[in-house]
Design an enzyme around this catalytic site. Structure first.
Site, PDB file in Angstrom:
ATOM      1  N   GLY A  34      31.960  14.427 -34.493  1.00  0.00           N
ATOM      2  CA  GLY A  34      32.640  13.154 -34.229  1.00  0.00           C
ATOM      3  C   GLY A  34      34.129  13.229 -34.484  1.00  0.00           C
ATOM      4  N   CYS A  35      34.508  13.903 -35.558  1.00  0.00           N
ATOM      5  CA  CYS A  35      35.928  14.012 -35.914  1.00  0.00           C
ATOM      6  C   CYS A  35      36.678  14.886 -34.918  1.00  0.00           C
ATOM      7  CB  CYS A  35      36.068  14.541 -37.337  1.00  0.00           C
ATOM      8  SG  CYS A  35      35.276  13.464 -38.559  1.00  0.00           S
ATOM      9  N   THR A  36      36.025  15.928 -34.452  1.00  0.00           N
ATOM     10  CA  THR A  36      36.631  16.787 -33.438  1.00  0.00           C
ATOM     11  C   THR A  36      36.837  16.004 -32.146  1.00  0.00           C
ATOM     12  OG1 THR A  36      35.643  18.765 -34.406  1.00  0.00           O
ATOM     13  CG2 THR A  36      36.330  18.908 -32.093  1.00  0.00           C
ATOM     14  N   LYS A  46      35.799  14.277 -41.931  1.00  0.00           N
ATOM     15  CA  LYS A  46      35.873  15.706 -42.228  1.00  0.00           C
ATOM     16  C   LYS A  46      36.281  16.522 -41.000  1.00  0.00           C
ATOM     17  CE  LYS A  46      33.450  19.063 -45.024  1.00  0.00           C
ATOM     18  NZ  LYS A  46      34.716  19.466 -45.611  1.00  0.00           N
ATOM     19  N   GLY A  48      39.728  13.528 -32.453  1.00  0.00           N
ATOM     20  CA  GLY A  48      41.011  14.222 -32.354  1.00  0.00           C
ATOM     21  C   GLY A  48      41.330  14.631 -30.927  1.00  0.00           C
TER      22      GLY A  48
END
Length: 152
Positions: free
Chosen positions: A41-43, A36, A46
Site C-alpha cells: 500500500g505504501c509503495t 512503512k 508513493g
C-alpha cells in the site's frame, strides 16, 4: 478544518538533509503519513503521488512522505521507486504527534500503536486546508490534487 498545531521540529529527510518547519513555508505542502517503506500500500501510494508530481509542481505544491522508518530505509525506498519528492524520517513521532496520526491498530489479533495512513494539505502560510484520515490508497493522490486545484 481540523485544528493542527505545528511546532518547530528538526528531522532527517532524503537526501541527507535536515528539515524544519521552514521547509513547509512559501509553497503549498502535501504531507502524507504512511506506515512503512516497501509495503504494497505504501509503495502504491508513493507511486501515485510520483505520477502526479508534475501537476503538483505546476500548482506551487511540494510533497513529503513521512514514516517512522530510518533515513537509510527511506533513501533505499526513494531510490528503488524513483520518487521525485522527499521522505521524512520521524522515528520519535515528532511530526506524527503534531498531526495526530499515531493510532491504536490491530493486526492478526495484536494491538499496537502505529501510523494511520493520513494526508494533509497546507497553504503557503502553514494553514491546514484539508485533512484525510484512514486513507484508502486507490484514487487518493488524485483526490489531493483535485482539492489543491480548488484552493489555489
Amino acid at each position: 478544518m481540523e485544528n493542527i498545531k505545528l511546532n518547530e521540529f528538526s528531522l532527517e529527510a532524503t537526501p541527507n538533509q535536515t528539515l524544519s518547519l521552514e521547509a513547509f513555508k512559501g509553497r503549498y505542502s502535501v504531507i502524507y503519513f504512511y506506515p512503512k517503506d516497501n509495503t504494497p500500500g505504501c509503495t502504491q501510494e508513493g507511486q501515485d503521488f510520483s505520477e502526479l508530481h508534475p501537476e503538483f509542481l505546476k500548482l506551487n505544491a511540494q510533497i513529503f512522505g513521512v514514516s517512522k522508518d530510518s533515513l537509510k530505509q527511506h533513501q533505499n525506498f526513494k531510490q528503488k521507486y524513483a520518487f521525485p519528492f522527499e521522505l521524512i524520517s520521524d522515528p520519535d513521532e515528532q511530526l506524527c504527534k503534531m498531526f495526530d496520526v499515531i493510532k491504536l491498530k490491530k493486526n492478526f489479533g495484536k494491538e499496537y500503536y502505529g501510523i494511520e495512513r493520513s494526508s494533509f494539505l497546507l497553504d503557503p502560510e502553514l494553514n491546514p486546508i484539508q485533512a484525510w484520515r484512514k486513507v484508502k490508497v486507490t484514487g487518493h493522490a488524485q483526490a489531493v490534487l483535485d482539492c489543491l486545484k480548488q484552493n489555489v
